[in-house]
Design an enzyme around this catalytic site. Structure first.
Site, mmCIF file in Angstrom:
data_model
loop_
_atom_site.group_PDB
_atom_site.id
_atom_site.type_symbol
_atom_site.label_atom_id
_atom_site.label_comp_id
_atom_site.label_asym_id
_atom_site.label_seq_id
_atom_site.Cartn_x
_atom_site.Cartn_y
_atom_site.Cartn_z
ATOM 1 N N ARG A 23 -3.374 -1.296 -5.618
ATOM 2 C CA ARG A 23 -3.441 -2.034 -4.345
ATOM 3 C C ARG A 23 -2.336 -1.568 -3.411
ATOM 4 N NH1 ARG A 23 -1.104 -6.037 -1.767
ATOM 5 N NH2 ARG A 23 0.433 -6.323 -3.446
ATOM 6 N N GLN A 24 -2.662 -1.513 -2.139
ATOM 7 C CA GLN A 24 -1.688 -1.361 -1.060
ATOM 8 C C GLN A 24 -1.908 -2.522 -0.087
ATOM 9 O OE1 GLN A 24 0.798 0.491 -1.156
ATOM 10 N NE2 GLN A 24 0.403 2.703 -1.139
ATOM 11 N N SER A 25 -0.850 -2.946 0.590
ATOM 12 C CA SER A 25 -0.923 -4.181 1.374
ATOM 13 C C SER A 25 -1.664 -4.030 2.692
ATOM 14 C CB SER A 25 0.491 -4.713 1.653
ATOM 15 O OG SER A 25 1.141 -5.040 0.440
ATOM 16 N N SER A 26 -1.769 -2.822 3.232
ATOM 17 C CA SER A 26 -2.426 -2.637 4.529
ATOM 18 C C SER A 26 -3.066 -1.260 4.568
ATOM 19 C CB SER A 26 -1.426 -2.798 5.679
ATOM 20 O OG SER A 26 -0.452 -1.779 5.635
ATOM 21 N N GLN A 29 -0.549 1.467 5.162
ATOM 22 C CA GLN A 29 0.142 1.939 3.964
ATOM 23 C C GLN A 29 -0.753 2.868 3.153
ATOM 24 O OE1 GLN A 29 1.617 -1.347 1.707
ATOM 25 N NE2 GLN A 29 2.989 -2.090 3.329
#
Length: 694
Positions: A23-26, A29
């Protein structure tokens, strides 16, 4: 220890699958922090080194670009939790705890399920078994630190934003009509058409005082309103379409149009479905408000007047709301009435009466809030008539000013609308010319592009033609508002304002608007009389009283003198004759209608008056059947004798019905009055019978 991997990974774990969560937050990113993504995918090699075949290492990366602050809308995390709960996962891999969750509730729920299903959790530091207390405590501490890290980051960002907002330097999305310069100053949009359209909206609200009236006027005059695309395809472009009520309210409530910088007008909350929603915040709770921070379309004082007007236009039951904006309905004092008993707002209630709606002024505050009774109520027509008469008396000296104001308002409105339609037409010509030049520059052999550009050119020409026709039609309509007959009608206000006020073509909304220019509010107190206290603009007060409207039972009641006259006439006439006589004397019923035999009969029955028939019978009159029995003839002979005047008769009904006077001790002479000639029938005195010898 938590690093003793060989002890923790056993055959039962290897029998199940391994799940790698990425997972990446945005999205930013995802595209910029590619090294972090590569490190997360590299954990597959760690799982293979622990004994899991590569084909049984499942990568869950559907949450790339989503925040880990909550599990809502994170389908990948929810899928991972369900696999752990069903015992399909032998180990869960993540680069660090923050990849899995930055919310303690979601993190501890995953730990609880992993402990029950004996699922291992692995990060960059080692392998942990949530079933062991020490490992579970360490994982819990890592989750708390991950959530705290997010909180600290948010606090720092929010603090910087708030500090910049307090200086009025925070760049926020601007509403249509305002733009940023290269040096971050806020100025009016250089597009003249956008400026004029926004100014027209505020000018129209200044004249009408209603958001709905603004929508009706702009739509009626075919004025399009701009809207700037905020995101997606065509970001920054301006679209022109018809305005609606919600858009007008957004503009009127936005302090940026008054040149003020405001921050904290909304706050984020979550609904029952855990979806974020924006809630409005009261102005007293705004975090930052800096008046006169930049150029605006209106002043701050006018902005506050607009907010007060919008609040007063509301029709809810909140304290202080009066719903003053003129609306349809004949109640002249709608939105301006106060109860003289409790001080609450009085409302207008309409009831059908004779095919129309009749207004009543009602104080139902106790009914709405406490399920109580009406404080007071009164029929609206007498109150409206009294206030109208006083208003006409006061308006006589100011009629000239009103006429000039009306003429100036109409002229200004027509000129503004014509100028805006002209700019719309100019923009449409430019777009049509631009489409033509694009079409002429294309390679004729490239038919795919040429056909598309030709279709766009034709569409622009159709729009231009429609705007041209609408512009001509509106110009003709505007000319009728400014021609000489219209000017004469406006100037007639100075000499004959009462006639215009009472004219049927003057609508209720226009009357209420004129009344609102002079009257602030009206207080009613219903007692033996209706006491009316008027507070004029400027603070001066004036009181008057009108007779309290009579109940319907009293209004419908026939006057006593009419009942007495009917009783007197019944001595010698029937219902039809009485109705004719009453109409000759000018009497009417409660509706102002002339009397008919049926109406006379209803009055007679209501008041228990004896009919003409009953009075004649009490006087000894006989029916035709009774006279026939007395004379020893058939009833038709009696009627014939009555028509010829041999027997005296008296008419008691309108359908040729009679009663006869008693003939006395007489008998009909036999042989007289035969059908085929002979003497006329006559009555002779009956001789007494001779008494024979005993």
């Amino acid at each position: 220890m938590s690093t003793d991997i060989a002890i923790k990974v056993d055959a039962d774990h290897l029998r199940r699958d391994a799940f790698l969560y990425v997972r990446q937050s945005s999205l930013r990113q995802v595209f910029e922090n590619t090294e972090s993504t590569k490190r997360q995918y590299a954990l597959r090699d760690r799982a293979v080194a622990l004994g899991w075949p590569i084909e049984r290492v499942h990568v869950i990366d559907s949450d790339l670009g989503l925040s880990g602050a909550q599990s809502q809308d994170r389908d990948g995390f929810q899928h991972l939790v369900s696999e752990v709960a069903m015992g399909h996962a032998g180990i869960v891999l993540g680069l660090e705890v923050s990849r899995l969750a930055r919310n303690n509730a979601d993190w501890h729920r995953l730990l609880e399920l992993a402990a029950l299903s004996r699922t291992l959790i692995m990060d960059e530091d080692g392998v942990y078994d949530p079933a062991y207390f020490n490992d579970r405590m360490l994982l819990g501490l890592k989750g708390t630190m991950s959530e705290a890290e997010l909180h600290i980051l948010k606090s720092r960002l929010q603090g910087g934003i708030l500090n910049k907002a307090r200086r009025g330097e925070l760049e926020m999305p601007l509403p249509i009509g305002l733009v940023y310069t290269p040096d971050a100053r806020v100025v009016l949009d250089p597009d003249r058409q956008i400026q004029d359209t926004v100014r027209l909206l505020f000018d129209t609200f200044r004249q009408t005082g209603s958001a709905c009236a603004v929508v009706r006027r702009l739509r009626g005059e075919k004025i399009l309103f701009p809207r700037r695309i905020r995101r997606g395809i065509g970001k920054g472009d301006v679209l022109w379409n018809e305005i609606d009520h919600s858009r007008v309210l957004q503009i009127l409530h936005n302090p940026r149009y008054a040149g003020a910088f405001a921050y904290g007008r909304t706050r984020t909350a979550y609904n029952a479905k855990l979806k974020p929603v924006q809630l409005r915040v009261a102005r007293s709770d705004w975090q930052v408000l800096i008046p006169d921070a930049h150029d605006g379309y209106i002043s701050w004082a006018e902005y506050e007047r607009n907010q007060a007007a919008l609040e007063q236009n509301a029709t809810g039951f909140s304290p202080g709301l009066r719903g003053r904006m003129p609306r349809q309905g004949s109640g002249l004092l709608q939105g301006r009435l106060l109860c003289g008993r409790c001080g609450a707002r009085m409302r207008v209630h309409y009831e059908p009466f004779e095919g129309r709606l009749r207004p009543y002024y009602v104080c139902n505050e106790a009914v709405v809030r406490h399920a109580g009774k009406h404080c007071q109520w009164v029929r609206g027509a007498p109150v409206d008539e009294a206030v109208s008469a006083l208003l006409l008396e006061v308006m006589a000296p100011a009629a000239i000013d009103v006429a000039l104001a009306v003429q100036q308002e109409i002229t200004q409105r027509v000129e503004q609308a014509a100028a805006l339609r002209g700019t719309q037409l100019q923009r449409a010509r430019y777009e049509a010319e631009l489409a033509r030049r694009r079409y002429l520059k294309v390679d004729p052999d490239n038919r795919l592009v040429a056909d598309a550009l030709e279709a766009d050119w034709n569409a622009r020409l159709r729009d231009l033609d429609a705007l041209q026709r609408e512009h001509e039609r509106q110009n003709e309509a505007d000319h009728s508002l400014l021609d000489e007959p219209a000017q004469q009608r406006i100037r007639a206000l100075t000499a004959d304002f009462p006639r215009i006020w009472n004219d049927e073509r003057t609508g209720a909304v226009e009357r209420k608007r004129m009344l609102g220019l002079l009257i602030e509010d009206v207080t009613l107190l219903v007692d033996d009389e209706v006491n009316i206290n008027i507070r004029w603009r400027g603070g001066r007060t004036q009181s008057l009283s009108v007779a309290r409207p009579r109940p319907m039972s009293v209004i419908r009641k026939t006057p006593a003198q009419v009942v007495a006259l009917i009783n007197e006439l019944l001595e010698a006439t029937n219902d039809r004759q009485i109705a004719a006589r009453l109409n000759e004397l000018g009497h009417r019923n409660w509706r102002g209608e002339p009397f008919t035999p049926k109406k006379v009969m209803l009055v007679r029955r209501t008041y228990g008056l004896k009919s003409r028939y009953e009075r004649l019978r009490e006087g000894g009159m006989l029916t035709g059947e009774e006279v026939a029995q007395q004379l020893g003839v058939c009833e038709s002979t009696v009627h014939q004798l009555g028509r010829k005047g041999t027997l005296k008769r008296h008419r008691y009904a309108s359908n040729h019905r009679y009663l006869y006077e008693p003939p006395g001790n007489v008998r009909l002479e036999k042989g007289a009055g035969s059908r085929y000639g002979g003497r006329q029938p006559r009555l002779i005195v009956a001789q007494p019978l001779q008494q024979g010898a005993s």
